[in-house]
Design a protein around this motif. Sequence first.
Motif, PDB file in Angstrom:
ATOM      1  N   GLU A  11       0.823  -1.207   0.000  1.00 56.07           N
ATOM      2  CA  GLU A  11       0.000   0.000   0.000  1.00 56.07           C
ATOM      3  C   GLU A  11       0.860   1.261   0.000  1.00 56.07           C
ATOM      4  OE1 GLU A  11      -2.550  -0.264   3.393  1.00 56.07           O
ATOM      5  OE2 GLU A  11      -3.702  -1.961   2.586  1.00 56.07           O
ATOM      6  N   ARG A  12       2.091   1.144   0.495  1.00 51.87           N
ATOM      7  CA  ARG A  12       2.966   2.321   0.587  1.00 51.87           C
ATOM      8  C   ARG A  12       4.392   1.932   0.174  1.00 51.87           C
ATOM      9  NH1 ARG A  12       0.228   1.644   4.968  1.00 51.87           N
ATOM     10  NH2 ARG A  12       2.055   1.037   6.196  1.00 51.87           N
ATOM     11  N   PRO A  13       4.590   1.568  -1.108  1.00 52.76           N
ATOM     12  CA  PRO A  13       5.933   1.162  -1.541  1.00 52.76           C
ATOM     13  C   PRO A  13       6.843   2.360  -1.831  1.00 52.76           C
ATOM     14  CG  PRO A  13       4.401   0.993  -3.372  1.00 52.76           C
ATOM     15  CD  PRO A  13       3.591   1.408  -2.175  1.00 52.76           C
ATOM     16  N   VAL A  14       8.116   2.192  -1.522  1.00 51.10           N
ATOM     17  CA  VAL A  14       9.144   3.191  -1.815  1.00 51.10           C
ATOM     18  C   VAL A  14      10.313   2.495  -2.490  1.00 51.10           C
ATOM     19  CG1 VAL A  14      10.860   4.763  -0.813  1.00 51.10           C
ATOM     20  CG2 VAL A  14       8.520   4.759   0.076  1.00 51.10           C
ATOM     21  N   PHE A  15      10.796   3.076  -3.585  1.00 52.02           N
ATOM     22  CA  PHE A  15      12.013   2.602  -4.246  1.00 52.02           C
ATOM     23  C   PHE A  15      13.182   3.490  -3.817  1.00 52.02           C
ATOM     24  CE2 PHE A  15       9.895   0.765  -8.357  1.00 52.02           C
ATOM     25  CZ  PHE A  15       9.249  -0.184  -7.581  1.00 52.02           C
ATOM     26  N   ILE A  16      14.284   2.872  -3.405  1.00 49.94           N
ATOM     27  CA  ILE A  16      15.533   3.603  -3.163  1.00 49.94           C
ATOM     28  C   ILE A  16      16.562   3.065  -4.148  1.00 49.94           C
ATOM     29  CG2 ILE A  16      17.367   4.157  -1.530  1.00 49.94           C
ATOM     30  CD1 ILE A  16      15.390   3.805   0.741  1.00 49.94           C
ATOM     31  N   ALA A  17      16.976   3.893  -5.079  1.00 52.71           N
ATOM     32  CA  ALA A  17      17.937   3.492  -6.100  1.00 52.71           C
ATOM     33  C   ALA A  17      19.334   3.950  -5.709  1.00 52.71           C
ATOM     34  CB  ALA A  17      17.554   4.088  -7.453  1.00 52.71           C
ATOM     35  N   GLY A  18      20.318   3.079  -5.927  1.00 55.56           N
ATOM     36  CA  GLY A  18      21.699   3.403  -5.601  1.00 55.56           C
ATOM     37  C   GLY A  18      22.588   3.413  -6.825  1.00 55.56           C
ATOM     38  N   ALA A  62      17.577   9.866   0.016  1.00 56.76           N
ATOM     39  CA  ALA A  62      17.232   9.250   1.292  1.00 56.76           C
ATOM     40  C   ALA A  62      18.428   9.359   2.236  1.00 56.76           C
ATOM     41  CB  ALA A  62      16.860   7.780   1.088  1.00 56.76           C
ATOM     42  N   GLY A  63      18.172   9.238   3.535  1.00 58.62           N
ATOM     43  CA  GLY A  63      19.272   9.243   4.489  1.00 58.62           C
ATOM     44  C   GLY A  63      19.475  10.588   5.143  1.00 58.62           C
ATOM     45  N   GLY A  64      20.729  10.876   5.481  1.00 61.88           N
ATOM     46  CA  GLY A  64      21.040  12.080   6.238  1.00 61.88           C
ATOM     47  C   GLY A  64      20.697  13.372   5.540  1.00 61.88           C
ATOM     48  N   PHE A  65      20.719  13.390   4.202  1.00 60.22           N
ATOM     49  CA  PHE A  65      20.410  14.612   3.456  1.00 60.22           C
ATOM     50  C   PHE A  65      18.924  14.741   3.139  1.00 60.22           C
ATOM     51  CE2 PHE A  65      24.872  14.050   1.384  1.00 60.22           C
ATOM     52  CZ  PHE A  65      25.471  14.449   2.569  1.00 60.22           C
ATOM     53  N   THR A 107      23.327   1.491   3.439  1.00 57.07           N
ATOM     54  CA  THR A 107      24.287   1.770   4.499  1.00 57.07           C
ATOM     55  C   THR A 107      23.626   2.555   5.629  1.00 57.07           C
ATOM     56  OG1 THR A 107      24.965   3.901   3.582  1.00 57.07           O
ATOM     57  CG2 THR A 107      26.114   1.932   2.771  1.00 57.07           C
ATOM     58  N   MET A 108      24.372   2.749   6.715  1.00 59.34           N
ATOM     59  CA  MET A 108      23.839   3.527   7.831  1.00 59.34           C
ATOM     60  C   MET A 108      23.551   4.961   7.417  1.00 59.34           C
ATOM     61  SD  MET A 108      27.228   4.068  10.187  1.00 59.34           S
ATOM     62  CE  MET A 108      28.715   4.901   9.590  1.00 59.34           C
ATOM     63  N   TRP A 109      24.271   5.468   6.379  1.00 62.99           N
ATOM     64  CA  TRP A 109      24.033   6.836   5.922  1.00 62.99           C
ATOM     65  C   TRP A 109      22.710   6.918   5.157  1.00 62.99           C
ATOM     66  CZ3 TRP A 109      27.306   9.148   8.765  1.00 62.99           C
ATOM     67  CH2 TRP A 109      28.567   8.608   8.987  1.00 62.99           C
ATOM     68  N   THR A 110      22.439   5.921   4.325  1.00 65.67           N
ATOM     69  CA  THR A 110      21.212   5.927   3.528  1.00 65.67           C
ATOM     70  C   THR A 110      19.974   5.686   4.390  1.00 65.67           C
ATOM     71  OG1 THR A 110      22.451   5.117   1.614  1.00 65.67           O
ATOM     72  CG2 THR A 110      20.068   4.884   1.530  1.00 65.67           C
ATOM     73  N   THR A 111      20.132   4.950   5.492  1.00 73.13           N
ATOM     74  CA  THR A 111      18.989   4.612   6.341  1.00 73.13           C
ATOM     75  C   THR A 111      18.946   5.397   7.647  1.00 73.13           C
ATOM     76  OG1 THR A 111      20.154   2.818   7.483  1.00 73.13           O
ATOM     77  CG2 THR A 111      19.030   2.259   5.414  1.00 73.13           C
ATOM     78  N   ARG A 112      19.855   6.371   7.813  1.00 75.70           N
ATOM     79  CA  ARG A 112      19.965   7.106   9.091  1.00 75.70           C
ATOM     80  C   ARG A 112      20.120   6.131  10.255  1.00 75.70           C
ATOM     81  NH1 ARG A 112      15.941  12.438   9.081  1.00 75.70           N
ATOM     82  NH2 ARG A 112      16.861  13.418   7.246  1.00 75.70           N
ATOM     83  N   HIS A 113      21.145   5.306  10.141  1.00 73.53           N
ATOM     84  CA  HIS A 113      21.418   4.301  11.164  1.00 73.53           C
ATOM     85  C   HIS A 113      20.213   3.394  11.407  1.00 73.53           C
ATOM     86  CE1 HIS A 113      25.277   6.161  12.290  1.00 73.53           C
ATOM     87  NE2 HIS A 113      24.651   7.299  12.071  1.00 73.53           N
ATOM     88  N   GLY A 114      19.449   3.133  10.356  1.00 71.28           N
ATOM     89  CA  GLY A 114      18.300   2.245  10.431  1.00 71.28           C
ATOM     90  C   GLY A 114      17.000   2.924  10.798  1.00 71.28           C
TER      91      GLY A 114
END
Length: 541
Positions: A195-202, A243-246, A269-276
Amino acid sequence: MTTVAEVVGSVLAELGVGHAFGVVGSGNFHVTNALRAHGVPFTPARHECGAAVMADAFARTSGEVAVVTLHQGCGLTNALTGITEAAKSRTPVLVLAADTGGSAVRSNFRIDQDQVSAAVGAVPERVHSPASAVRDVLRAYTTCRGERRTVVLNVPLDVQAAPGEPAPVRFTPPQPPRPNAAAVAELAGLLDRAERPVFIAGRGARDAGPELAVLADACGALLATSAVANGLFTGHVWNLGIAGGFATDLAAELITGADLVVAWGASLTMWTTRHGALIGEDTTVVQVDDTPAALGAQRPVDLAVLGDVAETVRDVSAAVSGGPGYRTPEIGARIAVEGRWAQVPVPDRPDDLERIDPRALSVALDALLPAERTVAVDSGNFMGYPSAYLAVPDAAGFCFTQSFQSIGLGLATAIGAALARPDRLPVAALGDGGFLMGIAELETVVRLGIGMLIVVYDDAGYGAEFHHFTGADHTAVRFPDADLAAIAAGYGAHGVTVRRVSDLDAVREWLAGPRTAPMLVDAKVRADEPSWWLAEAFRGH
């Protein structure tokens, strides 16, 4: 007589390397000239580390293999930070390093170059003999391009000087791996039910942006990227940015609220996920990557799909049923007005006529610069401001050499990216510490006549340290204010000191001119509070 050095240069030219960078010494003089003689463009740098970083940025931006040519021993060790950054980023860079001859056991230049290369994550290779030279070069190139690895090809001086025999070569790129049909079906099912999908591309998805956007449209997913893939979805109305810190507050809210996050070529990484913190406790996480070791390496995932991103997207697109997903009129309206940091008002703070707020500076620059730009960002306390506020036209418009988190690489990064995309305005965003560390390459920018805008976020110190270590003695990380604009003028660049937005009029005039020399903006930024992303990163530690 044709030498092995000439054979190496001719083979690499025949294989189609895009550009070579280096600092020429006695050990790599002949092989460098062989590259040039066979039509490979060569840019001489002022420092070997700068040359390695230029090659890294050129390869990232152009998609072609870039070459670094180095003297033996100290030439290689001088370049190690740049080589490490490229290796950690899996950039296809071929380091052509001279090496001492087998009998030169007492040479001042002698080190174990194979072990040095392997220690920083590069793949050591060697031209073993005149008879094997063509095969050795082809093997190194195949690993570099076919596996997206940074390869150090050592060429001993005695082998270089020996007679060599050219031979025709051909590189056949490997077929990208297709995903398992069962994994495709499972991922398609998850997308149909989400119902609420998000794509994070690297980084691994940079060649699949349009296909990913089409799949996202079909299943109603919101789009985001890791920092290194910034710009991949520029112009898409459902783009959340980095996504992440920025991330903007809105992006963080919506990613955290997702019931399904699919990481496409992103390592989470922890940067992309804000330490999860950006991944909710009940969120299903899927990771798609073409490298087995990357799957689940940074955090547990519910479904790991081994396959090339573009191939996986095509197969999944054929299997999904589609649906509205996360895309509601309310969310669309919020993205339109809150989706970029440049749209968020800068907080009111006490006036400081001597120093400019870095957010106000970045907003003004974003509005002033042409849309067709390439932004290269160094590391440091400032780095979130240009990354988050300066829009880029696509993923090739953003070059972020941060895998090793070394400061001082940004100016050389901008040079490599500028040579890969000469049709765009190159923008180097640096801190004062990183700028002064890599200042040797300012001469390279001037010598090449690159119309580059160099923006120094100048807080007169190492901001990450004096903001993090509160209450401590900061004399080791604070410095007297320097006139960086005057220093730039000494190199032959234009320079302006900026303390308020109106001072950017000089940049507007430079943009309107021929831009035959770079412009350096010494932006005296406020240093009375840490950047938002760095404060959060340190809390995570």
